[in-house]
Design an enzyme around this catalytic site. Structure first.
Site, short mmCIF file in Angstrom:
data_model
loop_
_atom_site.label_atom_id
_atom_site.label_comp_id
_atom_site.label_asym_id
_atom_site.label_seq_id
_atom_site.Cartn_x
_atom_site.Cartn_y
_atom_site.Cartn_z
N TYR A 178 -7.02 7.20 -1.17
CA TYR A 178 -7.96 7.19 -1.71
C TYR A 178 -7.15 9.08 -1.06
CZ TYR A 178 -12.68 9.63 -2.95
OH TYR A 178 -13.21 9.78 -3.15
N ALA A 206 -19.87 0.47 3.95
CA ALA A 206 -19.63 -0.13 2.56
C ALA A 206 -20.15 -0.81 1.74
CB ALA A 206 -18.01 -0.77 3.26
N TYR A 214 -11.30 -6.30 9.78
CA TYR A 214 -10.64 -6.01 11.20
C TYR A 214 -10.33 -6.96 12.11
CZ TYR A 214 -11.49 -1.18 9.65
OH TYR A 214 -11.44 0.55 9.18
N LYS A 252 -20.75 -7.41 3.04
CA LYS A 252 -19.93 -7.02 1.49
C LYS A 252 -19.16 -8.45 1.04
CE LYS A 252 -16.46 -4.70 4.63
NZ LYS A 252 -15.47 -3.94 4.95
N HIS A 288 -13.51 -4.47 14.20
CA HIS A 288 -14.34 -2.54 13.10
C HIS A 288 -13.82 -1.88 15.26
CE1 HIS A 288 -15.57 1.25 11.77
NE2 HIS A 288 -15.49 0.78 10.62
N GLY A 316 -15.05 4.39 4.87
CA GLY A 316 -14.04 5.91 4.52
C GLY A 316 -14.21 6.07 6.81
N GLU A 359 0.74 -1.24 -0.01
CA GLU A 359 -0.04 -0.01 0.02
C GLU A 359 0.84 1.50 -0.04
OE1 GLU A 359 -3.63 0.62 2.72
OE2 GLU A 359 -2.03 2.44 3.36
N HIS A 410 -8.18 2.19 -3.42
CA HIS A 410 -8.70 2.70 -2.71
C HIS A 410 -9.92 4.02 -2.94
CE1 HIS A 410 -6.14 1.52 0.76
NE2 HIS A 410 -5.40 1.05 -0.43
#
Length: 285
Positions: A48, A122, A142, A162, A146, A107, A16, A76
């Site tokens: 992003y 998301a 996560y 998701k 989260h 985000g 990343e 992203h």
């Protein structure tokens, strides 16, 4: 190339990077990619915009990564401050730039910026991307839950939503205890989540930065990790080298336990990525 297909062939290694801030020359990202490209990652994801400010820089960097280096980029896309129309516009830009892979994110909520109401989760963004073209969609997960989730069961339920919406692979948030990742992976499998999950690894190079990131992500810091930070916090070189060694030990253990892939949060630092990769490159088969 859709990055989800790479997992059928090997354990993946990806990086990343983030766009330069507005007061930093754009050329700085070129030197970063110059340093990372020889490591032959399977793909590079680009966050992003600077501070989540937008996608113009993200798309431009992704296009450069693909055209100049022949490496597959992942853009992203964070939706919390976007309207449906803005998302459709950005998807059109990505399509025109030849970007096939998108990491779909809600985000972070900025308390000073009221979020738009078009996207709350998301999964809603994933559904729209799925309807809007032949994109490969990645999602975030996560290992320790989260920060906003009331419990792990609820967090896994949202993660399954998701995947059901069209997410074909997952990248985990940073963690420092592999046992947390293994426990999460088992829970995800029980819930019927059967897409590849890359483990997100962030090397420890700056104790203050890591402590801040861990707080934001609700990632716990193991005793072994805290001992390293305490011992070397006033010696930047020793801290860097110890952080590299810790990341390497995590990666070796993860690969031995059949992780689908490693996603290295490079912090735009090719030196650290190179040192880590030189120690583990032969393991990616």
């Amino acid at each position: 190339m859709k990055t989800c297909d790479i997992f059928k062939q090997k354990t993946t290694l990806s990086f990343e990077v983030f766009p330069p801030k507005s007061d930093t020359p754009i050329d700085s990202i070129y030197s970063t990619i110059d340093g990372l490209a020889p490591l032959k990652p399977d793909f590079i994801s680009v966050t992003y915009g600077a501070g989540g400010s937008g996608s113009n820089a993200t798309i431009g960097i992704c296009e450069m990564i693909k055209e100049k280096y022949g490496i597959e980029p992942v853009a992203h896309l964070a939706c919390i401050n976007l309207t449906r129309e803005k998302v459709l516009f950005e998807l059109a830009q990505m399509r025109a730039a030849g970007i096939e892979n998108i990491l779909a994110l809600r985000g972070d909520i900025n308390p000073n910026v009221p979020p738009h109401e078009d996207f709350r989760y998301a999964a809603e963004l994933i559904e729209l991307i799925k309807e809007s073209g032949d994109f490969n969609i990645l999602g975030a997960c996560y290992p320790e839950g989260h920060p906003e989730a009331p419990n792990m069961v609820e967090d896994i339920r949202h993660l399954k939503e998701k995947v059901d919406a069209g997410c074909s692979q997952l990248i985990s948030q940073l963690f420092f205890d592999n046992e947390d990742f293994y426990a999460f992976r088992e829970k995800a499998a029980i819930a019927g989540i059967d897409v590849p999950i890359e483990a997100g690894i962030m090397p420890v190079t700056n104790p203050k930065t890591i402590a801040r990131m861990a707080t934001l992500c609700h990632a716990k810091l193991p005793k072994k990790f805290l001992t390293i930070m305490s011992k070397y916090e006033n010696d930047p070189i020793a801290m860097r080298d110890a952080g590299i060694a810790y990341a390497v030990s995590q990666i070796v253990d993860l690969i031995a336990n059949d992780v689908d892939g490693i996603h290295l949060y490079t912090m735009n630092n090719p030196y650290i990525a190179t040192k880590i990769c030189s120690a583990v490159q032969s393991l990616f088969k």
